[in-house]
Design a protein around this motif. Structure first.
Motif, PDB file in Angstrom:
ATOM      1  N   TRP B 431       0.815  -1.227   0.000  1.00 45.89           N
ATOM      2  CA  TRP B 431       0.000   0.000   0.000  1.00 45.89           C
ATOM      3  C   TRP B 431       0.835   1.257   0.000  1.00 45.89           C
ATOM      4  O   TRP B 431       0.354   2.317  -0.416  1.00 45.89           O
ATOM      5  N   GLY B 432       2.093   1.182   0.432  1.00 46.57           N
ATOM      6  CA  GLY B 432       2.963   2.358   0.302  1.00 46.57           C
ATOM      7  C   GLY B 432       3.203   2.681  -1.165  1.00 46.57           C
ATOM      8  O   GLY B 432       3.032   3.826  -1.607  1.00 46.57           O
ATOM      9  N   HIS B 433       3.555   1.654  -1.934  1.00 41.91           N
ATOM     10  CA  HIS B 433       3.775   1.867  -3.369  1.00 41.91           C
ATOM     11  C   HIS B 433       2.483   2.286  -4.051  1.00 41.91           C
ATOM     12  O   HIS B 433       2.491   3.112  -4.963  1.00 41.91           O
ATOM     13  N   GLY B 434       1.375   1.698  -3.590  1.00 41.05           N
ATOM     14  CA  GLY B 434       0.084   2.081  -4.166  1.00 41.05           C
ATOM     15  C   GLY B 434      -0.201   3.554  -3.968  1.00 41.05           C
ATOM     16  O   GLY B 434      -0.665   4.240  -4.875  1.00 41.05           O
ATOM     17  N   ILE B 478      -3.434  -0.496  -3.199  1.00 44.46           N
ATOM     18  CA  ILE B 478      -3.529  -0.137  -1.791  1.00 44.46           C
ATOM     19  C   ILE B 478      -4.332  -1.207  -1.058  1.00 44.46           C
ATOM     20  O   ILE B 478      -3.954  -1.665   0.019  1.00 44.46           O
ATOM     21  N   TYR B 479      -5.412  -1.661  -1.708  1.00 41.39           N
ATOM     22  CA  TYR B 479      -6.246  -2.700  -1.074  1.00 41.39           C
ATOM     23  C   TYR B 479      -5.450  -3.985  -0.889  1.00 41.39           C
ATOM     24  O   TYR B 479      -5.370  -4.529   0.218  1.00 41.39           O
ATOM     25  N   TYR B 484      -1.973  -7.969   1.940  1.00 38.35           N
ATOM     26  CA  TYR B 484      -0.653  -8.576   2.135  1.00 38.35           C
ATOM     27  C   TYR B 484       0.036  -8.013   3.379  1.00 38.35           C
ATOM     28  O   TYR B 484       1.087  -8.508   3.755  1.00 38.35           O
ATOM     29  N   ASN B 485      -0.514  -6.932   3.905  1.00 38.56           N
ATOM     30  CA  ASN B 485       0.052  -6.258   5.071  1.00 38.56           C
ATOM     31  C   ASN B 485       1.475  -5.779   4.796  1.00 38.56           C
ATOM     32  O   ASN B 485       2.421  -6.100   5.511  1.00 38.56           O
ATOM     33  N   GLY B 525      -6.383  -9.610   6.159  1.00 39.36           N
ATOM     34  CA  GLY B 525      -5.076  -9.722   5.535  1.00 39.36           C
ATOM     35  C   GLY B 525      -4.145 -10.664   6.264  1.00 39.36           C
ATOM     36  O   GLY B 525      -4.545 -11.422   7.143  1.00 39.36           O
ATOM     37  N   VAL B 526      -2.866 -10.587   5.874  1.00 32.99           N
ATOM     38  CA  VAL B 526      -1.869 -11.504   6.387  1.00 32.99           C
ATOM     39  C   VAL B 526      -1.452 -11.050   7.788  1.00 32.99           C
ATOM     40  O   VAL B 526      -1.222  -9.867   8.021  1.00 32.99           O
ATOM     41  N   ASP B 527      -1.357 -11.997   8.689  1.00 37.59           N
ATOM     42  CA  ASP B 527      -0.957 -11.703  10.065  1.00 37.59           C
ATOM     43  C   ASP B 527       0.443 -11.088  10.096  1.00 37.59           C
ATOM     44  O   ASP B 527       1.359 -11.608   9.458  1.00 37.59           O
ATOM     45  N   PRO B 528       0.622  -9.979  10.822  1.00 33.96           N
ATOM     46  CA  PRO B 528       1.950  -9.353  10.840  1.00 33.96           C
ATOM     47  C   PRO B 528       3.027 -10.244  11.436  1.00 33.96           C
ATOM     48  O   PRO B 528       4.214 -10.032  11.187  1.00 33.96           O
TER      49      PRO B 528
END
Lengths: 70, 840
Positions: B431-434, B478-479, B484-485, B525-528
């Motif tokens: 989401w940063g790149h998004g 971003i979504y 993917y977290n 999403g994916v667990d951190p």
């Protein structure tokens, strides 16, 4: 939050989005149908993505093993 | 079309081409020009060339086109002149009505005036440059002579003093004679002065020396500033030279050499007085010329200014006229030469507008007769026309780049609008790149009005054209990034605390056995907790691989369902029963089954090996998950090798499952001949029936148009059974093999998304964190700069491109080959709106 509850949230968001599209840009039945299709497709895509990731973590076969350096 | 809107829903925008019709217009010749002009303003009719057999010169309006071409040439000349003078043409102002004839006269006058001004200006400039050079020569050569004179005087004085003194032994014996000879020959020494380009001066000197066998004396002086060469008008660095020689032959040689080297010669007087006189004279004339030239330039600037104000308008007018005459040339002229007959395609909805335009043209040109509009019936395939807007057009272009839809075929563009950015985002989930992408594209969208009017570079233009595609791509990224977290590869606990905790308070087993799931599954999403762990890659690989399969099977099913809608639309029940249904069965009995297994495996937490299940489904479908396997299923130790559903379900349902496998395999096997065999035979039967009906009353034209459009194999053409059969065979093989290879092809989603997340992890950890560790501001700044460049260059630009290309491929090949024929042709209406962008 369980699987069904979040799924319900997706459904609700989808319905709200389609209502918004209907109210905000009402450009005749053909265009409305297109907008509805787009919103449904987008909602289904997003829901699928979420559901896949959620389901895969429900009953984990492997668990996170931390790196030794940490 | 009859069936449109008859179903449960209204026809969807963009789903199918607008219904088109072939229309015939009969336009009286006196209103033809105006009618075509109005139709061009409308931009909803594509004229057919009815004079295809005639060469451009034989056509009715060849002369007018030639005139337009000539005017366009004059306008190009003006544009060149304006760009040389640095005057950009002003934006198009309010269009005044100027007739073409007036404009032609006006352009002719202006061109003549401009040419004359230019010629005069050039002449003046040339003489000015010559005079400037002359002045230089006068100065420099004057210096030579002056210094030569003074040194000669000094020499003479010295000699004189020597002569008066005693004759010593050192005195050269011949010096007296020499001087005597010198003085006698001095008169005959001639000289030439001029300017030679500096880069040629060495060669010039050498050639002079060789040609005259050393019997010359060349003196050069460099001119500090570059001089404008009168002949070429360019600035050249030059040397002033003076050549001294003796004899007429040497002079001729030198003159020729000067000519060859482009050295300009200027006459020069030895007499000092005359020199001074020349200098003042030349200076006077120079200043005089300068004022004349300046006045000329001002005049020219004013002229160009006035041209520039109206240039765009004239340019548009000329292009428009040219387009009109070009179109008029495509119309066939009636035998009576009183009217023009036009044929063309137009959307059905435009009928009223076209009739209005024709009517207005008749009124405005005071014609006695109204133009006639009628619809023709044809078996020809109409062009495909989708009404797109600025949002949808880029997506439609993605589809059109593969192939333009057949007339009224279902348009993959509808789903591409969502699925294309979505599949892109699956590969680009961060989401940063998004957000970075979103910022970049919102710049384009916010400044849309301004940017669309100006010309951008190639790459910028493409990015700008796809701004709405990029917008959706970034939103979906971003979504998926949240799923993917990953935020520049860093996870956040945004939605809940991680589900995993240490097994005991001391956390001793965390690096050996691992954490344990203690809370509810991470909700979004994916667990951190996975990030940075040793089991991160095995987990993510398994997840993303399975996700690729699920998404792929879903999209391929969507593609096959689209083929059902096509068959319904064209009322082709053969395609429904013998293509759509077996295809659905084939795909879903193999890969649909796999998807179901994946989901069951996740839901139950089974450890069954799905590869094994799928492989043994083919290798030994009947080979029972026999007694021992059933037994093994209960024993959790042998679970790894166990086949099929034992662990998926309780042991009691195993038999059902294994039966199911067999049934599915049989279904898949049956659906192959089902796809292959019946369709060609049914088509043959249909053809034979048509042959028998050939004396029956003619079918409804509309219907025949439909049937002509939807199936070319039973038109009036010869029905070649073998050809149809081979075609069907190829189609079947392609589908069966494609089902496997396309599913595998969706694994690119996994590969690209893995590559993206690994790359961003590397940049984050090996650049940013490493630089941070040094505790040094300079290293940190350098690290940050490298991180930014790597992120932008590799992740934002290159990864975007590659993910874009892979998403493109998944749509073109894996999705569209399920239903899309794409052998139509595009509707190119005659319109003036595109004239502006046209290159000359």
């Amino acid at each position: 939050m369980g699987f069904l509850v979040t799924t319900l949230i997706f459904v609700v968001v989808g319905i709200i989005a389609s209502l918004c599209a209907r109210i905000c840009c009402n450009r005749g039945p053909s265009a409305n149908l297109l907008h509805l299709t787009l919103i449904i497709t987008a909602t289904v895509c997003c829901w699928m993505m979420w559901a896949i990731v959620y389901l895969s973590q429900m009953n984990p076969l492997i668990v996170p093993i931390l790196n030794e350096s940490e | 079309m009859g069936e449109r809107g008859r179903g449960c829903c209204p026809p969807m925008d963009l789903m199918r081409s607008e219904p088109m019709q072939l229309v015939q217009l009969i336009i009286p010749i006196e209103s033809a020009h105006l009618a075509v002009s109005y139709l061009g303003d409308l931009g909803l009719i594509q004229f057919k060339d009815l004079n295809a057999e005639k060469s451009p010169f034989q056509r009715t309006y060849a002369i007018q086109i030639k005139r337009c071409g000539e005017m366009a040439r004059k306008l190009r000349f003006f544009r060149d002149q304006m760009s040389k003078a640095g005057l950009p043409p002003a934006a198009r102002s309010v269009t005044q009505d100027t007739s073409l004839d007036d404009l032609e006269v006006k352009l002719g006058d202006l061109e003549a005036e401009l040419v004359e001004i230019n010629a005069n200006g050039e002449k003046l400039q040339r003489s000015y440059n010559e005079l400037a050079e002359y002045k230089l020569v006068l100065h420099k050569a004057g210096e030579f002579f002056h210094s030569a004179l003074s040194s000669a005087e000094a020499h003479q004085r010295e000699q004189a003093s020597n002569q008066t003194g005693e004759e010593s032994l050192e005195t050269p014996l011949l010096s007296e004679q020499e001087t005597a000879i010198d003085s006698s020959k001095q008169v005959r020494l001639g000289f030439i002065t001029g300017l030679v380009p500096r880069d040629k001066s060495m060669a010039f000197e050498r050639i002079l020396f060789r040609a005259t066998r050393g019997n010359v004396f060349l003196k050069q002086a460099t001119v500090d500033e570059p001089v404008i060469d009168p002949a070429s008008g360019e600035k050249v660095e030059k040397n002033v030279f003076a050549v001294f020689f003796s004899g007429e032959r040497a002079k001729n040689k030198i003159l020729k050499i000067c000519e060859a080297f482009g050295a300009n010669r200027y006459s020069f007087h030895e007499d000092l007085g005359k020199q001074a006189q020349m200098i003042t004279e030349v200076s006077g004339r120079l200043s005089e010329l300068k004022t004349t030239i300046d006045a000329g330039l001002v005049h020219r600037g004013n002229l160009l200014q006035t041209i520039g104000e109206q240039f765009e308008q004239w340019n548009f007018l000329v292009r428009k006229e040219k387009a009109i005459y070009h179109t008029l040339n495509m119309l066939s002229i009636d035998v009576t030469k009183k009217c023009l007959v036009a044929e063309g395609w137009s959307p059905v909805f435009a009928t009223k507008q076209i009739q209005d335009a024709l009517h207005r043209a008749t009124q405005d040109s005071n014609s006695q007769v109204d133009a006639i509009f009628q619809v023709l019936h044809t078996r020809e395939m109409p062009p495909t026309y989708f009404r797109t807007n600025k949002f949808t057009s880029a997506y439609q272009e993605i589809v059109d780049a593969y192939g333009v839809a057949k007339y009224q075929e279902a348009n993959p563009g509808v789903f591409t609008i969502v699925t294309f950015p979505f599949l892109f985002a699956v590969m680009f989930g961060d989401w940063g790149h998004g957000i970075c992408l979103l910022l970049a594209t919102s710049y384009f969208i916010i400044r849309e009005k301004k940017l669309s009017s100006q010309k951008l570079g190639d790459i910028m233009d493409m990015t700008f054209g796809g701004r709405y595609v990029i917008m959706l791509m970034s939103l979906f990224s971003i979504y998926t990034g949240l799923i993917y977290n990953e935020f520049f590869s860093v996870p956040f606990e945004l939605f809940a605390p991680s589900a995993y905790v240490c097994r005991d308070p001391a956390c001793r087993d965390a690096t050996t056995v691992g954490l344990i799931k203690a809370r509810d599954t991470y909700p979004f999403g994916v667990d951190p907790a996975w990030h940075g762990s040793r089991s991160e890659l095995p987990f993510l690989n398994s997840l993303k691989m399975k996700m690729s399969i699920l998404l792929g099977v879903a999209q391929m099913n969507l593609g096959i369902i689209m083929s059902y809608f096509n068959a319904q639309f064209f009322k082709n029940s053969v395609n429904t029963w013998f293509q759509f249904i077996p295809q659905m069965i084939f795909l879903n009995s193999l890969f649909g089954y796999l998807s179901v297994l994946i989901i069951i495996k996740w839901c139950t937490g089974s450890k069954a090996d799905l590869y094994h299940v799928m492989i043994y489904m083919f290798l030994s479908p009947t080979d029972e998950l026999g007694e021992n396997q059933l037994f093994a299923g209960q024993k959790m130790t042998q679970v790894e090798q166990s086949v099929d559903g034992e662990i998926l379900f309780s042991p009691y349902s195993i038999l059902i499952i294994s039966d199911e496998t067999l049934v599915l395999l049989l279904l898949a096997l049956v659906s192959v001949p089902w796809m292959l065999l019946p369709k060609p035979f049914i088509l043959k039967m249909q053809h034979n029936r048509h042959q028998g009906e050939s004396y029956a009353p003619l079918p409804d034209t509309e219907e025949s148009l439909q049937s002509g459009a939807n199936n070319d194999s039973h038109g009036h053409e010869e029905f070649e059974f073998s050809e149809v059969f081979v075609h069907q065979l190829i189609h079947t093989i392609e589908f069966v093999l494609g089902a496997v290879s396309n599913t595998a092809s969706y694994l690119r989603l996994w590969a690209l998304s893995l590559a993206h997340s690994e790359l961003s992890t590397v940049f984050y950890e090996k650049v940013l964190l490493l630089a941070w560790g040094y505790n040094n501001v300079i290293i940190l700044i350098v690290g940050i700069i490298i991180f930014i460049f790597a992120t932008v260059g590799v992740l934002l630009v290159m990864e975007t491109l590659s993910a874009f290309l892979h998403a493109l491929r998944l749509h073109w090949v894996e999705f569209q080959n399920k239903f899309y024929e794409g052998d139509g042709y595009k509707f190119y209406p005659f319109t003036f709106t595109l004239l502006d962008n046209e290159e000359e």
